[in-house]
Design an enzyme around this catalytic site. Structure first.
Site, PDB file in Angstrom:
ATOM      1  CD  GLU A 185       5.795   3.400  -0.079  1.00 49.50           C
ATOM      2  OE1 GLU A 185       4.608   3.299   0.274  1.00 49.50           O
ATOM      3  OE2 GLU A 185       6.530   4.344   0.266  1.00 49.50           O
ATOM      4  N   GLY A 215      -0.900   6.504   2.506  1.00 50.56           N
ATOM      5  CA  GLY A 215      -0.966   7.526   3.534  1.00 50.56           C
ATOM      6  C   GLY A 215       0.070   8.612   3.424  1.00 50.56           C
ATOM      7  N   GLY A 216       1.088   8.450   2.594  1.00 49.96           N
ATOM      8  CA  GLY A 216       2.099   9.500   2.502  1.00 49.96           C
ATOM      9  C   GLY A 216       2.868   9.505   1.209  1.00 49.96           C
ATOM     10  CB  SER A 217       4.512   7.902  -0.953  1.00 48.31           C
ATOM     11  OG  SER A 217       4.273   6.555  -0.622  1.00 48.31           O
ATOM     12  CB  THR A 218       0.749   8.742  -4.946  1.00 50.06           C
ATOM     13  OG1 THR A 218       0.052   8.123  -6.030  1.00 50.06           O
ATOM     14  CG2 THR A 218       1.329  10.051  -5.429  1.00 50.06           C
ATOM     15  CD  GLN A 219       4.748   4.963  -4.302  1.00 47.76           C
ATOM     16  OE1 GLN A 219       3.827   4.185  -4.073  1.00 47.76           O
ATOM     17  NE2 GLN A 219       5.244   5.742  -3.359  1.00 47.76           N
TER      18      GLN A 219
END
Length: 429
Positions: A185, A215-219
């Site tokens: 992602e 809403g459910g991950s961070t990069q």
């Protein structure tokens, strides 16, 4: 509940131009690859030779369809690429539609989720010329919403998607439907942003970094300019791409929407949570991974900002690898939305914001919420979390970030980058 590590994604070794080559595969790029591919090759059930193009006098076009099954909605992207001899494809048009709620909301009734997909497939049919339906690649990638579901429920939903795709006229295969991890992602979003800016490696324009908090991950994804950054990064963060890209990546799936659980105080024997980041008068329900929690605000009279800040700092401390790079960074999703809430950027056109703006915004919002939760009960938490996270990443207070929902009228999501790899996999077969 286990909190994954925060991601730091680095693009290593390789100033190779990310071109979709429709003439030949550059076999010499394979020597630079690490053993783990990011996107598996698509196996086509019909064994066609690959995607074909639409011919217009003096022009050729290729289409690609990507479904983004996110935690809050399902979106379809239909991309049209203009092909020119000995040049990179150019994105000439994107058709975009979205429906809510997300596919994961139909975990107990997959048929209803399938009905929404059929609705979006009609958009693709009206966009792609009928003569090219059978050679236009179709894929769905599910993100955080399905990653949080129990395995059996996620499998049933994906099986329903495959069933729906089986009735469509577009090119698909066994691997066209899958859950995408946070590594993919972040990297695909980085490719999208730099492609739209014309700054992929090999061009004269420097690449930019990318920050995403969804809403459910961070990069966080960037191409390191300092050799020291590469040398000091853990070996197990290295990922490989099949187009000649070696990437360095670490990922934290611990984000604002999930952090409401982690920042609460579990009350023994129940799913009640009390958080110092919620106003004293707040009481409500919150669902996470199919568990409903009862949320309550902190005790009245306690300093809200200071209490929330202390909790967030303990949560993130030493879970983040610092970024010691001076390049420009673009920030998306929650970074953008919270800046709009503060009135610091326009909701349609975006703009720029400094880290210090998030810090001061958190202080103001939290202290104002001591008297009541207002319209957005999680705003104090969100802003405090963002400001602490960016500081733990090593950004100075005066660091400026670019905020944009779109670049050149194209949504800045991972979908475009993923479509590049999807089409490339077809060409290799």
């Amino acid at each position: 509940m286990k909190v994954p590590k925060l991601a730091v994604v680095f693009l290593l070794a390789g100033c190779v131009v990310l071109y979709l080559t429709y003439i030949k595969r550059r076999n010499d790029n394979r020597n630079t690859l690490v053993s783990m591919p990011v996107l598996e090759y698509l196996e086509r059930a019909d064994h066609q030779k690959g995607p074909t193009t639409a011919e217009v006098p003096g022009q050729s076009f290729q289409y690609g369809i990507m479904f983004d099954a996110g935690s809050t909605g399902t979106r379809i992207h239909v991309f049209q690429f203009k092909l020119e001899p000995n040049a990179a494809p150019k994105l000439t048009h994107e058709t975009f539609r979205a429906i809510k709620p997300g596919l994961s909301a139909y975990a107990d009734d997959p048929d209803k989720g399938g009905a929404g997909l059929l609705q979006l497939l009609e958009v693709a049919k009206t966009t792609v010329p009928a003569a090219l339906w059978g050679s236009t690649p179709l894929a769905l990638r599910a993100t955080a919403g399905l990653r949080l579901l129990p395995g059996e429920k996620a499998t049933r939903l994906l099986d329903k998607v495959r069933e729906v795709f089986g009735t469509s006229p577009f090119l698909h295969g066994p691997d066209s439907v899958k859950i995408m991890d946070g590594t993919d992602e972040g990297v695909f979003a980085w490719i999208t942003v730099n492609f739209l800016l014309g700054s992929l490696p090999g061009s004269e324009i420097p690449t930019v970094g990318m920050l995403d908090l969804g809403g459910g991950s961070t990069q966080i994804t960037f191409s390191p300019q300092d050799e020291k950054t590469i040398q000091m990064s853990p070996f197990d963060y290295v990922k490989s791409f099949q187009m000649g890209w070696d990437l360095k990546h670490s990922h934290l799936g611990h984000v604002v929407l999930s952090s409401e659980v982690f920042l609460g105080y579990f009350l023994e024997g129940s799913h009640e949570l009390m958080s110092p980041c919620l106003a004293p008068d707040y009481a409500g329900q919150w669902e996470h991974a199919e568990v409903i929690y009862m949320l309550k605000g902190q005790k009245a009279g306690e300093p809200m900002y200071e209490s929330c800040l202390s909790k967030v700092e303990k949560l993130i401390y030493k879970k983040v690898q610092k970024v010691e790079e001076g390049m420009e960074f673009y920030a998306f999703s929650y970074y953008y939305d919270r800046a709009v809430d503060l009135g610091l950027v326009d909701g349609n056109t975006g703009g720029s914001i400094r880290l210090s703006n998030y810090v001061e915004g958190a202080k103001t919002v939290c202290r104002n919420m001591e008297a009541g939760s207002g319209d957005n009960p999680f705003l104090c938490l969100d802003l405090t979390y963002i400001s602490v996270l960016l500081q733990e990443l090593g950004f100075p207070q005066d660091k400026e970030f670019k905020l944009a929902r779109t670049i050149n009228d194209v949504e800045t999501s991972w979908a475009l980058g993923a479509t590049f790899y999807y089409i490339e996999s077809l060409l290799l077969h």
